[in-house]
Enzyme design. Structure first.
Site, PDB file in Angstrom:
ATOM      1  CG  ASP A 219      -1.789   1.179   1.356  1.00 33.49           C
ATOM      2  OD1 ASP A 219      -2.676   1.332   0.502  1.00 33.49           O
ATOM      3  OD2 ASP A 219      -1.599   1.974   2.300  1.00 33.49           O
TER       4      ASP A 219
ATOM      5  CD  GLU B  20      -2.200   2.218  -3.408  1.00 36.96           C
ATOM      6  OE1 GLU B  20      -3.369   2.552  -3.679  1.00 36.96           O
ATOM      7  OE2 GLU B  20      -1.774   2.151  -2.241  1.00 36.96           O
TER       8      GLU B  20
END
Length: 709
Positions: free
Chosen positions: A351, A387
């Site tokens: 993330d 990401e």
């Protein structure tokens, strides 16, 4: 109460049971004293035993306590200066979760005592709280690491054969009628034969689980009767969250997670974890003191150079873990290795990965985080997916991560959405995205599989809502619809939300098929969001992070079985034909010994695409020839296998168009294999000759397979 304790060892960090007792080790460089607190019950108001930890080696405080067993609850109190303006927030009144805890018992009960300062004091976080937080914070748990893996073998699926399914542990099975009610929404439910058979039949090779690291429900959400459903608020990077465990027994969540992985591996399905190493649940200077902040604030977080009282925030959560510091790097690497070696997972999706790459302020692709991962013989061998953005300046790094990494390709998502909603978009970019995004990855010696292609993700509209809403509808989140992205590149097909207009509903169904077909016939690695294949809706909510209810859970009783059947067939079509999942880039050049190019593009009139057409933003229709002769492999008996060749026609125009098929050079006869307008895959046998005209309906895809050279 006095115990016989021994110095113990500074390695490994955390609580380690050896069959006779437990070794405790805690990294706290700036601490002046550490106390180990032992509890008999998670409900205890105070610890039963408090042990002064006297041994310290290389900034690690350690002690060995004989006769302790798995299931023992514990926490730490850490002494040192309370000096926020210089980055120190030690407060021994706060019981702290072990950063290396392998399990955590229960969840936080929000109370003023969880904060290191006095709430409401005029000096805010410069004040000092004497309230004891022990009654309100979950305790760390000593675990028994033993587990019978029974010769478990990782599937080891190569990227070009991978199909990813992004799912939430609870939401995937919470409403599934064929899974025992007592385990729905748990690790055990995902490892249940019903769930595994569903994934297998769909064609999934890897399930990517949204965060399972133990996380915190934000107090402001709890006060509103909501919850942090997504779980991007970690506090325990080694502990699978107990709320996804069916047993409810301290430490059993670890065994349950391992059994889930074991069951999935037996079915050939990999497990990828969505991990959040960029920040913790402790927030900014006004956030609670739960673990890192009280153990050694300055040794874990990025602090402002101007005033160490404040935090650098590249994540939008109030703080950022400082991956430049050795202790934090060690924490992250130890966590990754633990999940690989002990929990047997097959990869990670990071993330806001750009945050981890920041050396000072700028994102540094050659930062120490990448250096350590590349040289690590364990971590470097699993799937690593970034990401590739954060909210800081220069944080959008799509296409800029190093070799060895795959990336969520946000440019693929945006381009495909624009193309099918009829927005201005260049055909040249569509071709790039469909063929693996060579403009992003090729120059760095990466392959098409560096691109994780997706149309939707957990964050944003579902596929059904993408074709049903122009605007977000997040009122249930309690933020006056101000949260969530306002630029979704969606198109409601003429009416906002549900409608009884069959013409619009038919168009929406076709648009879903267009998106799914584009996704699974594109080069790269496809990622499907759980529920998109059964038309899951969130009622237009594009930020359902706080909706732990029917808004987010998969509604299995109302599954769209027609779309599910279509999705299964398209995925298996991809898996059957290597030409849709190449390992190397298209060249557009004739293949030696064959003569034909490996790929060729055509205008509707049947001629090869002129160079000037690539930059037209009004052209919505094109054909592409994929040469299966370029894909040669050996069969199980050593025989040579040559793939079929295909011709794909994309018509994003609002009217039907005539397409002239290529001349005999590319094939004398073709058979229709897929038509998103007629909703079939490999079911009909309509044949067409070279240079024959074929009508392709508005906003449709037609796939043809060559039958005669």
């Amino acid at each position: 109460m006095n115990l016989n304790v021994y110095p113990g060892s500074p390695y490994p960090l955390g609580a380690t049971w050896d069959g006779n007792g437990v070794n405790f080790a805690l990294y706290a460089e700036n601490a002046e004293g550490v106390e180990l607190c032992l509890f008999k019950s998670n409900d205890n108001q105070a610890e039963d035993i408090r042990i002064e930890v006297r041994e310290r080696s290389h900034h690690v405080w350690h002690v060995y306590v004989p006769d302790l067993k798995p299931g023992q609850l514990y926490g730490y109190r850490v002494h040192g200066p309370y000096d926020p303006e210089n980055g120190h927030r030690f407060n021994p009144n706060k019981l702290l979760i072990d950063p290396y805890a392998k399990a955590v018992a229960g969840a936080i009960q929000w109370h003023d005592a969880l904060f290191g300062y006095e709430l409401g004091h005029p000096d805010a976080d410069l004040s000092f709280s004497t309230l004891d937080s022990a009654p309100y914070i979950p305790k760390s748990v000593v675990i028994d690491p033993s587990f019978d893996w029974e010769g478990d073998r990782r599937p080891g699926t190569p990227y070009h054969k991978t199909v990813i399914y992004e799912a939430h542990v609870k939401g995937f099975t919470k409403l599934h009628p064929d899974i025992p009610e007592e385990i729905r929404g748990t690790y055990a439910a995902i490892g249940h034969p019903v769930a595994i058979q569903y994934l297998h039949d769909l064609g999934i090779t890897a399930i990517e689980l949204m965060p399972v690291h133990h996380f915190v429900m934000d107090s402001y959400l709890v006060d509103k009767g909501l919850s942090n459903y997504w779980g991007y608020n970690s506090i325990g990077f080694f502990a699978p969250d107990v709320r996804y465990s069916g047993s409810g027994v301290n430490g059993e969540q670890v065994t349950e997670f391992k059994q889930m992985v074991k069951n999935l591996h037996q079915a050939g399905i990999e497990v990828i974890l969505d991990v959040v190493y960029n920040h913790t649940a402790e927030g900014n200077q006004l956030g609670p003191t739960l673990s890192f902040k009280g153990i050694d604030n300055a040794s874990y977080y990025r602090l402002s150079e101007e005033n160490n009282r404040y935090y650098k925030d590249y994540t939008g959560t109030g703080n950022t873990l400082n991956a430049r510091l050795p202790g934090v790097l060690r924490l992250i690497m130890d966590s990754l290795r633990y999940w690989i070696t002990e929990m047997r997972v097959d990869g990670f999706r990071f993330d806001l990965a750009s945050t981890l790459a920041r050396e000072l302020h700028e994102v540094d692709r050659l930062g120490s985080f990448f250096d350590i991962i590349h040289q690590d013989p364990i971590i470097s061998q699993v799937k690593l997916i970034a990401e590739p953005w954060d909210i800081g300046e220069g944080g959008y790094q799509v296409g800029k991560f190093p070799p060895g990494w795959a990336e969520w390709n946000g440019k693929y998502r945006d381009c495909l959405r624009d193309y099918w909603r009829g927005a201005d978009s260049m055909l040249g970019e569509f071709a790039e995205r469909f063929t693996g995004s060579s403009d992003l990855y090729k120059d760095d010696y990466r392959r098409p599989t560096a691109s994780i292609n997706f149309i939707t993700a957990h964050d944003g509209f579902t596929l059904n809502d993408l074709v049903s809403y122009n605007e977000k509808h997040n009122e249930d989140n309690g933020e006056d619809n101000n949260d969530g992205d306002s630029h979704n590149r969606s198109w409601n097909c003429g009416v906002e939300g549900p409608t009884s207009d069959e013409t619009i509903n038919s168009l929406r169904e076709k648009q879903k098929r267009n998106f799914l077909t584009s996704l699974f016939l594109s080069q790269g690695v496809p990622m499907l969001v759980a529920g998109d294949e059964i038309s899951r809706t969130q009622g237009g909510n594009n930020n359902a992070y706080c909706q732990d209810n029917e808004v987010s859970w998969l509604n299995w009783p109302e599954a769209d079985l027609d779309l599910l059947n279509f999705t299964r067939k398209v995925i298996h079509l991809r898996k059957k034909h290597p030409v849709f999942r190449r390992r190397r880039w298209f060249t557009g050049q004739p293949i030696k010994g064959i003569g034909l190019e490996d790929i060729a593009w055509f205008v509707p009139e049947g001629q090869e695409m002129p160079d000037e057409n690539w930059n037209h933003d009004f052209a919505k229709s094109l054909g592409v020839f994929l040469n299966g002769n370029a894909i040669r492999s050996k069969g199980p008996k050593g025989e040579q296998i040559i793939d079929d060749s295909f011709y794909i026609i994309f018509n994003a125009h609002y009217e039907p168009l005539n397409f002239v098929l290529p001349g005999e050079r590319y094939g004398k006869e073709w058979v229709k294999m897929l038509d998103t307008h007629e909703n079939f895959v490999e079911e009909k046998g309509e044949h067409f000759a070279a240079a024959q005209s074929i009508v392709v309906e508005s906003r449709s895809i037609v796939l043809l397979k060559k039958t005669k050279n």
